[in-house]
Scaffold this motif. Structure first.
Motif, PDB file in Angstrom:
ATOM      1  N   ALA A  79       0.826  -1.209   0.000  1.00  0.00           N
ATOM      2  CA  ALA A  79       0.000   0.000   0.000  1.00  0.00           C
ATOM      3  C   ALA A  79       0.859   1.257   0.000  1.00  0.00           C
ATOM      4  CB  ALA A  79      -0.927  -0.014   1.222  1.00  0.00           C
ATOM      5  N   SER A  80       1.950   1.237   0.756  1.00  0.00           N
ATOM      6  CA  SER A  80       2.842   2.396   0.783  1.00  0.00           C
ATOM      7  C   SER A  80       3.470   2.653  -0.582  1.00  0.00           C
ATOM      8  CB  SER A  80       3.930   2.182   1.839  1.00  0.00           C
ATOM      9  OG  SER A  80       4.836   3.266   1.852  1.00  0.00           O
ATOM     10  N   ASN A  81       3.836   1.580  -1.280  1.00  0.00           N
ATOM     11  CA  ASN A  81       4.408   1.752  -2.619  1.00  0.00           C
ATOM     12  C   ASN A  81       3.384   2.330  -3.590  1.00  0.00           C
ATOM     13  OD1 ASN A  81       6.840   0.682  -1.725  1.00  0.00           O
ATOM     14  ND2 ASN A  81       6.301  -1.413  -2.324  1.00  0.00           N
ATOM     15  N   LEU A  82       2.115   1.908  -3.444  1.00  0.00           N
ATOM     16  CA  LEU A  82       1.078   2.464  -4.312  1.00  0.00           C
ATOM     17  C   LEU A  82       0.843   3.938  -4.023  1.00  0.00           C
ATOM     18  CD1 LEU A  82      -1.538  -0.448  -4.315  1.00  0.00           C
ATOM     19  CD2 LEU A  82      -0.001   0.207  -6.163  1.00  0.00           C
ATOM     20  N   PHE A  83       0.808   4.288  -2.733  1.00  0.00           N
ATOM     21  CA  PHE A  83       0.590   5.683  -2.381  1.00  0.00           C
ATOM     22  C   PHE A  83       1.763   6.561  -2.798  1.00  0.00           C
ATOM     23  CE2 PHE A  83      -2.351   4.145   1.175  1.00  0.00           C
ATOM     24  CZ  PHE A  83      -3.473   4.362   0.396  1.00  0.00           C
ATOM     25  N   SER A  84       2.974   5.997  -2.783  1.00  0.00           N
ATOM     26  CA  SER A  84       4.150   6.799  -3.138  1.00  0.00           C
ATOM     27  C   SER A  84       4.126   7.217  -4.602  1.00  0.00           C
ATOM     28  CB  SER A  84       5.425   6.008  -2.841  1.00  0.00           C
ATOM     29  OG  SER A  84       5.498   4.835  -3.635  1.00  0.00           O
ATOM     30  N   LYS A  85       3.366   6.488  -5.441  1.00  0.00           N
ATOM     31  CA  LYS A  85       3.261   6.900  -6.840  1.00  0.00           C
ATOM     32  C   LYS A  85       2.551   8.234  -6.984  1.00  0.00           C
ATOM     33  CE  LYS A  85       3.237   2.227  -8.796  1.00  0.00           C
ATOM     34  NZ  LYS A  85       2.485   1.242  -9.627  1.00  0.00           N
ATOM     35  N   GLY A  86       1.692   8.553  -6.035  1.00  0.00           N
ATOM     36  CA  GLY A  86       0.946   9.799  -6.120  1.00  0.00           C
ATOM     37  C   GLY A  86       1.591  10.963  -5.412  1.00  0.00           C
ATOM     38  N   VAL A  87       2.863  10.829  -5.021  1.00  0.00           N
ATOM     39  CA  VAL A  87       3.550  11.932  -4.348  1.00  0.00           C
ATOM     40  C   VAL A  87       3.759  13.074  -5.340  1.00  0.00           C
ATOM     41  CG1 VAL A  87       5.679  12.630  -3.198  1.00  0.00           C
ATOM     42  CG2 VAL A  87       4.671  10.401  -2.711  1.00  0.00           C
ATOM     43  N   VAL A  88       3.440  14.282  -4.916  1.00  0.00           N
ATOM     44  CA  VAL A  88       3.584  15.447  -5.781  1.00  0.00           C
ATOM     45  C   VAL A  88       5.056  15.756  -5.956  1.00  0.00           C
ATOM     46  CG1 VAL A  88       2.970  17.864  -6.084  1.00  0.00           C
ATOM     47  CG2 VAL A  88       1.380  16.316  -4.964  1.00  0.00           C
ATOM     48  N   GLN A  89       5.503  15.793  -7.204  1.00  0.00           N
ATOM     49  CA  GLN A  89       6.894  16.084  -7.503  1.00  0.00           C
ATOM     50  C   GLN A  89       7.061  17.586  -7.705  1.00  0.00           C
ATOM     51  OE1 GLN A  89       9.136  13.771  -7.281  1.00  0.00           O
ATOM     52  NE2 GLN A  89       7.712  12.044  -7.106  1.00  0.00           N
ATOM     53  N   CYS A  90       7.607  18.250  -6.705  1.00  0.00           N
ATOM     54  CA  CYS A  90       7.830  19.696  -6.804  1.00  0.00           C
ATOM     55  C   CYS A  90       8.935  20.085  -5.838  1.00  0.00           C
ATOM     56  CB  CYS A  90       6.549  20.479  -6.504  1.00  0.00           C
ATOM     57  SG  CYS A  90       5.933  20.263  -4.814  1.00  0.00           S
ATOM     58  N   ASP A  91       9.518  21.230  -6.086  1.00  0.00           N
ATOM     59  CA  ASP A  91      10.579  21.767  -5.237  1.00  0.00           C
ATOM     60  C   ASP A  91       9.941  22.703  -4.216  1.00  0.00           C
ATOM     61  OD1 ASP A  91      12.866  22.609  -4.059  1.00  0.00           O
ATOM     62  OD2 ASP A  91      13.764  23.526  -5.844  1.00  0.00           O
ATOM     63  N   THR A  92       9.969  22.292  -2.947  1.00  0.00           N
ATOM     64  CA  THR A  92       9.347  23.094  -1.883  1.00  0.00           C
ATOM     65  C   THR A  92      10.337  24.024  -1.199  1.00  0.00           C
ATOM     66  OG1 THR A  92       9.745  21.281  -0.317  1.00  0.00           O
ATOM     67  CG2 THR A  92       7.613  21.325  -1.444  1.00  0.00           C
ATOM     68  N   ASN A  93      11.565  24.074  -1.698  1.00  0.00           N
ATOM     69  CA  ASN A  93      12.579  24.931  -1.083  1.00  0.00           C
ATOM     70  C   ASN A  93      12.882  26.157  -1.927  1.00  0.00           C
ATOM     71  OD1 ASN A  93      12.958  23.111   1.092  1.00  0.00           O
ATOM     72  ND2 ASN A  93      14.294  21.840  -0.180  1.00  0.00           N
ATOM     73  N   SER A 150       3.745  25.813  -4.051  1.00  0.00           N
ATOM     74  CA  SER A 150       4.415  24.971  -5.045  1.00  0.00           C
ATOM     75  C   SER A 150       3.671  23.657  -5.225  1.00  0.00           C
ATOM     76  CB  SER A 150       5.863  24.718  -4.625  1.00  0.00           C
ATOM     77  OG  SER A 150       6.587  25.940  -4.516  1.00  0.00           O
ATOM     78  N   ARG A 151       3.203  23.073  -4.115  1.00  0.00           N
ATOM     79  CA  ARG A 151       2.436  21.830  -4.229  1.00  0.00           C
ATOM     80  C   ARG A 151       1.116  22.058  -4.960  1.00  0.00           C
ATOM     81  NH1 ARG A 151       4.734  20.822   0.956  1.00  0.00           N
ATOM     82  NH2 ARG A 151       3.000  21.875   1.994  1.00  0.00           N
ATOM     83  N   GLN A 152       0.447  23.159  -4.656  1.00  0.00           N
ATOM     84  CA  GLN A 152      -0.807  23.442  -5.341  1.00  0.00           C
ATOM     85  C   GLN A 152      -0.591  23.654  -6.830  1.00  0.00           C
ATOM     86  OE1 GLN A 152      -2.555  26.781  -3.241  1.00  0.00           O
ATOM     87  NE2 GLN A 152      -3.736  25.424  -1.900  1.00  0.00           N
ATOM     88  N   LEU A 153       0.481  24.352  -7.201  1.00  0.00           N
ATOM     89  CA  LEU A 153       0.775  24.565  -8.612  1.00  0.00           C
ATOM     90  C   LEU A 153       1.068  23.241  -9.317  1.00  0.00           C
ATOM     91  CD1 LEU A 153       1.290  26.423 -11.008  1.00  0.00           C
ATOM     92  CD2 LEU A 153       3.637  26.742 -10.184  1.00  0.00           C
ATOM     93  N   ALA A 154       1.816  22.364  -8.660  1.00  0.00           N
ATOM     94  CA  ALA A 154       2.107  21.057  -9.253  1.00  0.00           C
ATOM     95  C   ALA A 154       0.815  20.246  -9.426  1.00  0.00           C
ATOM     96  CB  ALA A 154       3.105  20.299  -8.382  1.00  0.00           C
ATOM     97  N   MET A 155      -0.105  20.336  -8.461  1.00  0.00           N
ATOM     98  CA  MET A 155      -1.376  19.619  -8.587  1.00  0.00           C
ATOM     99  C   MET A 155      -2.211  20.180  -9.730  1.00  0.00           C
ATOM    100  SD  MET A 155      -2.415  19.218  -4.558  1.00  0.00           S
ATOM    101  CE  MET A 155      -1.398  18.257  -3.434  1.00  0.00           C
ATOM    102  N   LEU A 253      -1.881  10.543  -8.905  1.00  0.00           N
ATOM    103  CA  LEU A 253      -2.254  11.483  -7.852  1.00  0.00           C
ATOM    104  C   LEU A 253      -3.664  11.144  -7.374  1.00  0.00           C
ATOM    105  CD1 LEU A 253      -1.007  13.982  -6.474  1.00  0.00           C
ATOM    106  CD2 LEU A 253      -2.293  15.395  -8.069  1.00  0.00           C
ATOM    107  N   TYR A 254      -3.804  10.874  -6.053  1.00  0.00           N
ATOM    108  CA  TYR A 254      -5.072  10.387  -5.516  1.00  0.00           C
ATOM    109  C   TYR A 254      -6.090  11.529  -5.528  1.00  0.00           C
ATOM    110  CZ  TYR A 254      -8.195   7.530  -2.710  1.00  0.00           C
ATOM    111  OH  TYR A 254      -9.266   6.797  -2.266  1.00  0.00           O
ATOM    112  N   THR A 255      -7.013  11.482  -6.506  1.00  0.00           N
ATOM    113  CA  THR A 255      -7.982  12.555  -6.732  1.00  0.00           C
ATOM    114  C   THR A 255      -9.386  11.996  -6.590  1.00  0.00           C
ATOM    115  OG1 THR A 255      -6.439  13.584  -8.282  1.00  0.00           O
ATOM    116  CG2 THR A 255      -8.727  14.356  -8.313  1.00  0.00           C
ATOM    117  N   VAL A 256     -10.220  12.709  -5.837  1.00  0.00           N
ATOM    118  CA  VAL A 256     -11.608  12.313  -5.613  1.00  0.00           C
ATOM    119  C   VAL A 256     -12.509  13.422  -6.129  1.00  0.00           C
ATOM    120  CG1 VAL A 256     -13.348  11.725  -3.891  1.00  0.00           C
ATOM    121  CG2 VAL A 256     -10.989  10.949  -3.589  1.00  0.00           C
ATOM    122  N   VAL A 257     -13.489  13.057  -6.947  1.00  0.00           N
ATOM    123  CA  VAL A 257     -14.476  14.022  -7.441  1.00  0.00           C
ATOM    124  C   VAL A 257     -15.535  14.186  -6.362  1.00  0.00           C
ATOM    125  CG1 VAL A 257     -16.125  14.559  -9.266  1.00  0.00           C
ATOM    126  CG2 VAL A 257     -14.006  13.335  -9.813  1.00  0.00           C
TER     127      VAL A 257
END
Length: 324
Positions: A79-93, A150-155, A253-257
């Motif tokens: 489950a952790s590996n599946l969730f890690s696929k939806g990690v937002v790839q962005c530079d937060t620094n 940055s996370r919101q922009l990546a989403m 990315l885990y998205t719910v309508v």
């Protein structure tokens, strides 16, 4: 002599009654003693069974627990590996200026991908901000808000990519969860006298002076790290809308309508049928004028439905994007 016989008979009867009563109570006492002995033996055996039982957990239970723990560990790893696929790839620094440069570049690219209010309306600004309009001018974001922005922009970029792949051509509006409005509000200077009066009032009332609230931050520890809500409005035909929903459900990315709203601005099918009817009436009048009118008119074939003629509807989707 007769009197003695009567007296002896009465005494014998009384003695017989006494013996019968004594025998009854003796029999009852024996029965109670037997019942109490049976109960005692049962309780004694129960206590012996408790003392002779195996201590819990036994070896079998311990082995079963170990196997269950291994299975749960494997499941959590999967489950952790599946969730890690939806990690937002962005530079937060990023710094505030670096984030703004990235934002301008991304917004310019998105405006070139879709038709937006900026391209369809003369009164609209030159560039559609995709919910980041406040930072396209001369305003820089507060440094504490850059990571979440940055996370919101990546989403938003990920959602727009799915909409483009599904066939959406026109974006009507995009809104995000606004947590940075307080940092954009203009600061007003408080007169010193008013500040001193409030300070003395707080001192006299025994309450501490109010302090500035900390900058909003993204979610904390819990079952999920964060949840962002977006509202996206676009125009699409039914087949495109179905493709959008399928792609949103299948993206990493885990998205719910959370909500969906569909509005049709006009009925193109009715306009098409009216146009066909008008043309048929014109042809009938021309035929009557030429004297070639038939006694029985041919039945008019009206189009009931056609995916190509179905008008594009304005679709509004409320999306919850989770980050685990």
């Amino acid at each position: 002599m007769k009197r003695q016989v009567v007296i002896l008979s009465v005494c014998g009867a009384l003695l017989l009654v006494l013996c019968a009563g004594a025998g009854f109570f003796l029999f009852k006492a024996c029965m109670d003693k037997s019942a109490m002995k049976t109960e005692r033996d049962e309780n004694t055996q129960s206590i012996r069974d408790i003392y002779n039982a195996k201590v819990f957990p036994c070896k079998e239970s311990i082995e079963r627990y170990k196997l269950d723990a291994e299975e749960i560990s494997k499941w959590r790893g999967t489950a952790s590996n599946l969730f890690s696929k939806g990690v937002v790839q962005c530079d937060t620094n990023l710094s505030s200026s670096a984030f703004k440069q990235m934002l301008v570049s991304d917004v310019r690219e998105l405006n070139g991908t879709f038709r937006t209010p900026a391209s369809s309306s003369k009164d609209a600004p030159e560039s559609f901000g995709f919910a980041f309009d406040s930072y396209l001018g001369g305003t820089l974001p507060v440094q504490e808000n850059v990571a979440r922005l940055s996370r919101q922009l990546a989403m938003v970029k990920a959602l727009m990519k799915e909409l483009k792949e599904a066939g959406v051509a026109e974006i009507v509006s995009v809104t995000r969860e606004r947590f940075d409005d307080a940092s954009l509000a203009p600061k007003t200077d408080v007169p010193q006298e008013t500040g001193r009066r409030n300070k003395n009032k707080n001192k006299n009332s025994g309450r501490p002076a109010p302090t500035a609230a900390p900058a909003a931050e993204s979610g904390g520890e819990g079952p999920f790290a964060d949840k962002e809500r977006f509202e996206v409005s676009f125009t699409a035909r039914p087949n495109v809308l179905v493709a959008v929903l399928n792609r949103l459900a299948a993206m990493d990315l885990y998205t719910v309508v959370a909500e969906a709203e569909i509005q049709k601005p006009n009925d193109m099918l009715r306009a098409y049928n009216n146009r066909i009817k008008t043309e048929q009436q014109r042809k009938d009048k021309e035929a009557e004028a030429d004297g070639n009118a038939l006694d029985q008119k041919k039945p008019t074939r009206l189009l009931v439905t056609d995916p190509e003629l179905d008008p594009p509807a304005v679709v509004k989707l409320v999306l919850d994007v989770y980050t685990f």
